[in-house]
Design a protein around this motif. Sequence first.
Motif, PDB file in Angstrom:
ATOM      1  N   ARG A 357       0.844  -1.189   0.000  1.00  0.00           N
ATOM      2  CA  ARG A 357       0.000   0.000   0.000  1.00  0.00           C
ATOM      3  C   ARG A 357       0.884   1.245   0.000  1.00  0.00           C
ATOM      4  O   ARG A 357       2.087   1.193   0.273  1.00  0.00           O
ATOM      5  CB  ARG A 357      -0.922   0.023   1.232  1.00  0.00           C
ATOM      6  N   SER A 358       0.258   2.369  -0.263  1.00  0.00           N
ATOM      7  CA  SER A 358       0.961   3.648  -0.290  1.00  0.00           C
ATOM      8  C   SER A 358       1.317   4.102   1.126  1.00  0.00           C
ATOM      9  O   SER A 358       0.693   3.697   2.101  1.00  0.00           O
ATOM     10  CB  SER A 358       0.088   4.711  -0.956  1.00  0.00           C
ATOM     11  N   SER A 359       2.315   4.981   1.202  1.00  0.00           N
ATOM     12  CA  SER A 359       2.695   5.546   2.499  1.00  0.00           C
ATOM     13  C   SER A 359       3.452   6.848   2.293  1.00  0.00           C
ATOM     14  O   SER A 359       4.276   6.964   1.375  1.00  0.00           O
ATOM     15  CB  SER A 359       3.575   4.568   3.284  1.00  0.00           C
ATOM     16  N   GLU A 360       3.171   7.811   3.181  1.00  0.00           N
ATOM     17  CA  GLU A 360       3.891   9.088   3.194  1.00  0.00           C
ATOM     18  C   GLU A 360       4.912   9.142   4.318  1.00  0.00           C
ATOM     19  O   GLU A 360       5.505  10.191   4.570  1.00  0.00           O
ATOM     20  CB  GLU A 360       2.901  10.243   3.352  1.00  0.00           C
ATOM     21  N   ILE A 361       5.125   8.001   4.997  1.00  0.00           N
ATOM     22  CA  ILE A 361       6.068   7.985   6.119  1.00  0.00           C
ATOM     23  C   ILE A 361       7.171   6.946   5.880  1.00  0.00           C
ATOM     24  O   ILE A 361       7.611   6.252   6.800  1.00  0.00           O
ATOM     25  CB  ILE A 361       5.356   7.736   7.471  1.00  0.00           C
ATOM     26  N   VAL A 362       7.624   6.880   4.616  1.00  0.00           N
ATOM     27  CA  VAL A 362       8.778   6.028   4.314  1.00  0.00           C
ATOM     28  C   VAL A 362      10.024   6.866   4.601  1.00  0.00           C
ATOM     29  O   VAL A 362      10.708   7.351   3.703  1.00  0.00           O
ATOM     30  CB  VAL A 362       8.748   5.529   2.860  1.00  0.00           C
ATOM     31  N   HIS A 363      10.292   7.065   5.889  1.00  0.00           N
ATOM     32  CA  HIS A 363      11.414   7.900   6.298  1.00  0.00           C
ATOM     33  C   HIS A 363      12.711   7.088   6.247  1.00  0.00           C
ATOM     34  O   HIS A 363      12.724   5.889   6.571  1.00  0.00           O
ATOM     35  CB  HIS A 363      11.203   8.448   7.706  1.00  0.00           C
ATOM     36  N   LEU A 364      13.785   7.735   5.839  1.00  0.00           N
ATOM     37  CA  LEU A 364      15.057   7.061   5.629  1.00  0.00           C
ATOM     38  C   LEU A 364      16.147   7.692   6.479  1.00  0.00           C
ATOM     39  O   LEU A 364      16.231   8.916   6.576  1.00  0.00           O
ATOM     40  CB  LEU A 364      15.454   7.138   4.147  1.00  0.00           C
ATOM     41  N   ARG A 365      16.973   6.840   7.094  1.00  0.00           N
ATOM     42  CA  ARG A 365      18.181   7.298   7.784  1.00  0.00           C
ATOM     43  C   ARG A 365      19.358   6.501   7.243  1.00  0.00           C
ATOM     44  O   ARG A 365      19.233   5.305   6.964  1.00  0.00           O
ATOM     45  CB  ARG A 365      18.106   7.037   9.290  1.00  0.00           C
ATOM     46  N   ALA A 366      20.486   7.148   7.121  1.00  0.00           N
ATOM     47  CA  ALA A 366      21.681   6.434   6.697  1.00  0.00           C
ATOM     48  C   ALA A 366      22.073   5.409   7.757  1.00  0.00           C
ATOM     49  O   ALA A 366      21.812   5.578   8.950  1.00  0.00           O
ATOM     50  CB  ALA A 366      22.833   7.412   6.467  1.00  0.00           C
ATOM     51  N   ALA A 367      22.686   4.320   7.322  1.00  0.00           N
ATOM     52  CA  ALA A 367      23.168   3.305   8.258  1.00  0.00           C
ATOM     53  C   ALA A 367      24.318   3.869   9.085  1.00  0.00           C
ATOM     54  O   ALA A 367      24.887   4.926   8.774  1.00  0.00           O
ATOM     55  CB  ALA A 367      23.629   2.073   7.493  1.00  0.00           C
TER      56      ALA A 367
END
Length: 458
Positions: A357-367
């Motif tokens: 499903r769609s999402s607007e909270i696919v937040h990303l942080r570098a490893a």
Amino acid sequence: MALSRRRILQGAGVLSLLAGRLGAPALAQSASAQPVPAGDTPPILFVHGNGDHAPLWMTTFWRMESNGVPRARMAAINFTDPLARTDDKIEQASRSSTEDQRRELAEAIRELKQTTGAPRVALVGSSRGGNAIRNYIKNGGGGDVSHAVLCGTPNHGVYAWDDGLGNEFNGRGPFLRGLNEGDNEVTVGTLFLTLRSDGLDKYAQADGRFVGKPGTPTNVTTEGPALKGATNLVLGAVDHRETAFHPRAFREIYRFIARHEPSRIGIVPETAVRLSGLVTGMPGGVPTNRPVPGATVDIYHVAAETGERIGGPLHSSQTGADGRWGPAQVDPSWPLEFVLTSPGTATTHIYRSPFPRSSEIVHLRAARPLGPADAGAGAVVLMSRPRGYFGLPRDIVLFDGKEPADVKPGVPTDSVTTLRPTADDVGRPVAAIFNGERIMMRAWPASENRIAVAELTY
């Protein structure tokens, strides 16, 4: 008097129904979700825990939507500095106080009420998020909260000691003593539900080994999350994070707020998926939700059996001052590789199962940055489970065909395992398997300051 119902959700029938560990595709149903009338449930604000961020609630959003809850009536807060201070009253870089969290939560509640027009909202919190919820309801004029669900919240402390009284998680400290004073530990006018584990929550243990003091009694028990005056439920053999994010937890959250059983536990796929989110950073190794400008996000469709890219990038964007990337349109059947190039960090290749499903909270942080332990490795690859821990022997955990040696057995405590292939292995596929979820990734050269992460959904 507490409404103390002990419901241990175990047995073959329940496990078959709620087999979240078997992965969403096995549970997904093709029927369209019927919208829930707006008046039947209050808007819901989800509150993450210590050091975490909003995306942990993504699968909960999908399950809610699959049961007809409109996306517009849900929100998930992203605390600016989610990690607690060592001492609540002493400022600490990139960390927050209980008052900081109460203030930010109050603003998020105000915004949700304004956008929905609802006079009251329901709050659902994981771990430390429950502290902020209780603090707002008791000390912040929380008459606009209809329901409060506290998932694995250490309501009586992770420990209760006479030293370190300024720590937010000390049951003998002023913060928790203030919340728990009186015969009734909840605030009248709000319905409270607590969810806890049957012994596998690492922050509800009698021995202090999980807080660095093995052999020292914590003076708390597995019943620490329960509150006098609340409905208190035991979910069974779930770990600390699973008290919020497991399908078992979803069922209890949904029916407590909606006042009836969910029509489905599985996630109903959409025909087209739209993804977007934030890029956030870890200054000094401390996780924050502060936006990172100037980061590049590239997304690739990869082969399910090899992790190899299929064609060029599906999406490429660079973050501005607000740290946002996207939106990207993807197929709900495609495994994906996100490549995050962020200033001053390792290039991070994040492999994900298909997004149903769609999402607007696919937040990303570098490893994390490469460190001394990675010296000499041809590649560094991680398997990460953000919504739970690896439990051995409870779970099937296989990384490149072997059970990870760095995952401790017993009470689940580890959410990341690391593999360091040799230079001869660079570029080859690596399988990350957790119960029914399988992600294929590639080993990227550490010499180029790259790290690969298989990020599990379930």
